[in-house]
Design a protein around this motif. Structure first.
Motif, PDB file in Angstrom:
ATOM      1  N   ARG A   3       0.821  -1.219   0.000  1.00 26.33           N
ATOM      2  CA  ARG A   3       0.000   0.000   0.000  1.00 26.33           C
ATOM      3  C   ARG A   3       0.851   1.263   0.000  1.00 26.33           C
ATOM      4  N   VAL A   4       1.863   1.285   0.851  1.00 30.61           N
ATOM      5  CA  VAL A   4       2.644   2.514   0.964  1.00 30.61           C
ATOM      6  C   VAL A   4       3.601   2.680  -0.210  1.00 30.61           C
ATOM      7  N   ALA A   5       4.086   1.564  -0.760  1.00 28.29           N
ATOM      8  CA  ALA A   5       4.905   1.655  -1.970  1.00 28.29           C
ATOM      9  C   ALA A   5       4.086   2.271  -3.093  1.00 28.29           C
ATOM     10  N   ALA A   6       2.818   1.860  -3.199  1.00 26.32           N
ATOM     11  CA  ALA A   6       1.937   2.429  -4.218  1.00 26.32           C
ATOM     12  C   ALA A   6       1.654   3.892  -3.937  1.00 26.32           C
ATOM     13  N   ALA A   7       1.462   4.227  -2.670  1.00 23.98           N
ATOM     14  CA  ALA A   7       1.198   5.619  -2.308  1.00 23.98           C
ATOM     15  C   ALA A   7       2.394   6.502  -2.649  1.00 23.98           C
ATOM     16  N   ARG A   8       3.575   5.954  -2.504  1.00 23.29           N
ATOM     17  CA  ARG A   8       4.777   6.709  -2.858  1.00 23.29           C
ATOM     18  C   ARG A   8       4.860   6.921  -4.368  1.00 23.29           C
ATOM     19  N   GLY A   9       4.370   5.943  -5.118  1.00 24.72           N
ATOM     20  CA  GLY A   9       4.196   6.127  -6.546  1.00 24.72           C
ATOM     21  C   GLY A   9       5.306   5.621  -7.433  1.00 24.72           C
ATOM     22  N   HIS A  10       4.933   5.406  -8.702  1.00 31.03           N
ATOM     23  CA  HIS A  10       5.853   4.979  -9.745  1.00 31.03           C
ATOM     24  C   HIS A  10       6.587   3.695  -9.386  1.00 31.03           C
ATOM     25  N   VAL A  11       5.785   2.644  -9.119  1.00 37.35           N
ATOM     26  CA  VAL A  11       6.341   1.344  -8.788  1.00 37.35           C
ATOM     27  C   VAL A  11       5.659   0.267  -9.633  1.00 37.35           C
ATOM     28  N   VAL A  12       6.411  -0.785  -9.935  1.00 42.52           N
ATOM     29  CA  VAL A  12       5.880  -1.989 -10.565  1.00 42.52           C
ATOM     30  C   VAL A  12       5.937  -3.077  -9.505  1.00 42.52           C
ATOM     31  N   ILE A  13       4.770  -3.577  -9.090  1.00 45.76           N
ATOM     32  CA  ILE A  13       4.690  -4.528  -7.986  1.00 45.76           C
ATOM     33  C   ILE A  13       4.346  -5.906  -8.537  1.00 45.76           C
ATOM     34  N   VAL A  14       5.207  -6.870  -8.266  1.00 46.32           N
ATOM     35  CA  VAL A  14       5.010  -8.229  -8.757  1.00 46.32           C
ATOM     36  C   VAL A  14       4.379  -9.084  -7.655  1.00 46.32           C
ATOM     37  N   GLY A  15       3.196  -9.647  -7.939  1.00 51.53           N
ATOM     38  CA  GLY A  15       2.568 -10.564  -6.996  1.00 51.53           C
ATOM     39  C   GLY A  15       2.146  -9.908  -5.700  1.00 51.53           C
ATOM     40  N   ARG A  16       2.268 -10.683  -4.588  1.00 53.69           N
ATOM     41  CA  ARG A  16       1.938 -10.233  -3.243  1.00 53.69           C
ATOM     42  C   ARG A  16       0.481  -9.788  -3.127  1.00 53.69           C
ATOM     43  N   ALA A  17      -0.406 -10.346  -3.947  1.00 48.84           N
ATOM     44  CA  ALA A  17      -1.845 -10.026  -3.918  1.00 48.84           C
ATOM     45  C   ALA A  17      -2.106  -8.544  -4.159  1.00 48.84           C
ATOM     46  N   SER A  18      -1.165  -7.877  -4.812  1.00 47.40           N
ATOM     47  CA  SER A  18      -1.283  -6.433  -5.014  1.00 47.40           C
ATOM     48  C   SER A  18      -2.480  -6.058  -5.880  1.00 47.40           C
ATOM     49  N   GLN A  19      -2.915  -6.964  -6.774  1.00 52.30           N
ATOM     50  CA  GLN A  19      -4.077  -6.668  -7.601  1.00 52.30           C
ATOM     51  C   GLN A  19      -5.352  -6.597  -6.778  1.00 52.30           C
ATOM     52  N   VAL A  20      -5.350  -7.246  -5.605  1.00 54.34           N
ATOM     53  CA  VAL A  20      -6.493  -7.200  -4.693  1.00 54.34           C
ATOM     54  C   VAL A  20      -6.337  -6.048  -3.701  1.00 54.34           C
ATOM     55  N   ILE A  21      -5.159  -5.928  -3.133  1.00 57.65           N
ATOM     56  CA  ILE A  21      -4.889  -4.891  -2.128  1.00 57.65           C
ATOM     57  C   ILE A  21      -5.132  -3.495  -2.691  1.00 57.65           C
ATOM     58  N   LEU A  22      -4.768  -3.291  -3.962  1.00 56.98           N
ATOM     59  CA  LEU A  22      -4.871  -1.962  -4.581  1.00 56.98           C
ATOM     60  C   LEU A  22      -6.026  -1.861  -5.572  1.00 56.98           C
ATOM     61  N   ALA A  23      -6.978  -2.777  -5.462  1.00 55.43           N
ATOM     62  CA  ALA A  23      -8.056  -2.872  -6.457  1.00 55.43           C
ATOM     63  C   ALA A  23      -8.879  -1.600  -6.588  1.00 55.43           C
ATOM     64  N   GLN A  24      -9.035  -0.842  -5.527  1.00 53.85           N
ATOM     65  CA  GLN A  24      -9.924   0.326  -5.554  1.00 53.85           C
ATOM     66  C   GLN A  24      -9.249   1.603  -6.058  1.00 53.85           C
ATOM     67  N   LEU A  25      -7.973   1.536  -6.356  1.00 53.70           N
ATOM     68  CA  LEU A  25      -7.245   2.731  -6.792  1.00 53.70           C
ATOM     69  C   LEU A  25      -7.298   2.865  -8.317  1.00 53.70           C
ATOM     70  N   ARG A  26      -7.849   3.949  -8.783  1.00 55.34           N
ATOM     71  CA  ARG A  26      -8.007   4.145 -10.229  1.00 55.34           C
ATOM     72  C   ARG A  26      -6.675   4.412 -10.928  1.00 55.34           C
ATOM     73  N   ASP A  27      -5.690   4.914 -10.189  1.00 55.35           N
ATOM     74  CA  ASP A  27      -4.414   5.231 -10.816  1.00 55.35           C
ATOM     75  C   ASP A  27      -3.405   4.087 -10.683  1.00 55.35           C
ATOM     76  N   VAL A  28      -3.912   2.868 -10.615  1.00 56.59           N
ATOM     77  CA  VAL A  28      -3.081   1.671 -10.620  1.00 56.59           C
ATOM     78  C   VAL A  28      -3.555   0.772 -11.757  1.00 56.59           C
ATOM     79  N   LEU A  29      -2.622   0.285 -12.569  1.00 59.84           N
ATOM     80  CA  LEU A  29      -2.939  -0.631 -13.662  1.00 59.84           C
ATOM     81  C   LEU A  29      -2.665  -2.060 -13.214  1.00 59.84           C
TER      82      LEU A  29
END
Length: 250
Positions: A108-134
């Motif tokens: 969550r905080v890595a995404a909040a900091r921005g400009h990151v590519v996150i592999v796995g770790r259920a990140s597609q679920v954890i960050l599902a509600q954020l529109r600025d995440v692909l």
């Protein structure tokens, strides 16, 4: 600023879910390099396990650890989120869900900091509600994945098959047990890529294009997005249309 790069920079993260042996990890690495973004991958597990003084397998199994170990884990992650951790005491993570909570916070905080590519770790679920995440999923036919693992890891056919089965099972079980989701659910992703015929560089190109398109849509209300945007009504009834004449009952 370049017309392509400018909208992309409005996005904060890309999550990469992948079938083992599909090339997803390599695609994520090349993607991060192309964009100049930070790559957050399996190093999360390795670093956490190291700081906990335990094995990688034990870390993945959510082993319990002491307050001192928790402190070291969180301190080691300060480079990802230096400000937010100041108000988070180690005691907050001392439960049966310590490991998951720690990784979730990192994501969550890595995404909040921005400009990151996150592999796995259920990140597609954890960050599902954020529109600025692909959210991207990389898949490939089983035999193609076997060939990839044999080539990359230098193992024989049987070992590659066994490794793929184990990794796929473990990842699916983790997402199901911890987040009540299935990794193959296409609705978790903005884009699903099959690398059976698609080379890795082309996959990177497609992801960058999709990232740009999603970034352009940030200024549009969510309700105005979707396949209905910009299309008119059919001039006549679709050829396969037929009125419902009765209901099927169980």
């Amino acid at each position: 600023m370049n017309e392509t790069i400018d909208p992309i920079n409005r996005m904060r993260a890309i999550t990469i879910s992948r079938e083992y042996g599909s090339g997803g990890g390599e695609i994520a690495s090349r993607l991060a390099k192309r964009l100049g973004w930070r790559l957050i991958d399996h190093a999360i597990i390795e670093r956490t396990a190291f700081e906990m003084g335990t094995s990688q397998e034990e870390a993945e199994a959510h082993d319990e650890y002491t307050e001192g170990r928790v402190s070291r884990v969180l301190n080691s992650m300060l480079y990802l989120y230096p400000a937010s951790m100041v108000s988070t005491p180690p005691e907050a993570f001392l439960s049966d869900e310590d490991y998951r909570s720690t990784v979730n916070k990192i994501v969550r905080v890595a995404a909040a900091r921005g400009h990151v590519v996150i592999v796995g770790r259920a990140s597609q679920v954890i960050l599902a509600q954020l529109r600025d995440v692909l959210h991207v999923r990389i898949i490939a036919p089983f035999e193609k994945r076997v060939a990839y693992v044999m080539q990359r890891e230098g193992v024989d056919h049987h070992a590659a098959e066994s490794r793929i089965h184990t990794k796929d099972h473990d990842r699916a079980r983790h997402l199901q047990v911890e987040y009540q989701q299935k990794p193959e659910d296409a609705h978790l992703y903005d884009l699903v890529l099959n690398t059976s015929l698609l080379d890795l560089e082309s996959a990177v190109e497609i992801i960058c294009f999709t990232l740009q398109q999603k970034a352009k849509g940030l200024a549009t209300k969510t309700g105005e997005l979707g396949p209905a945007k910009g299309v008119s009504r059919y001039p006549d009834q679709p050829g396969d249309f037929r009125p419902v004449t009765h209901r099927f009952e169980e």
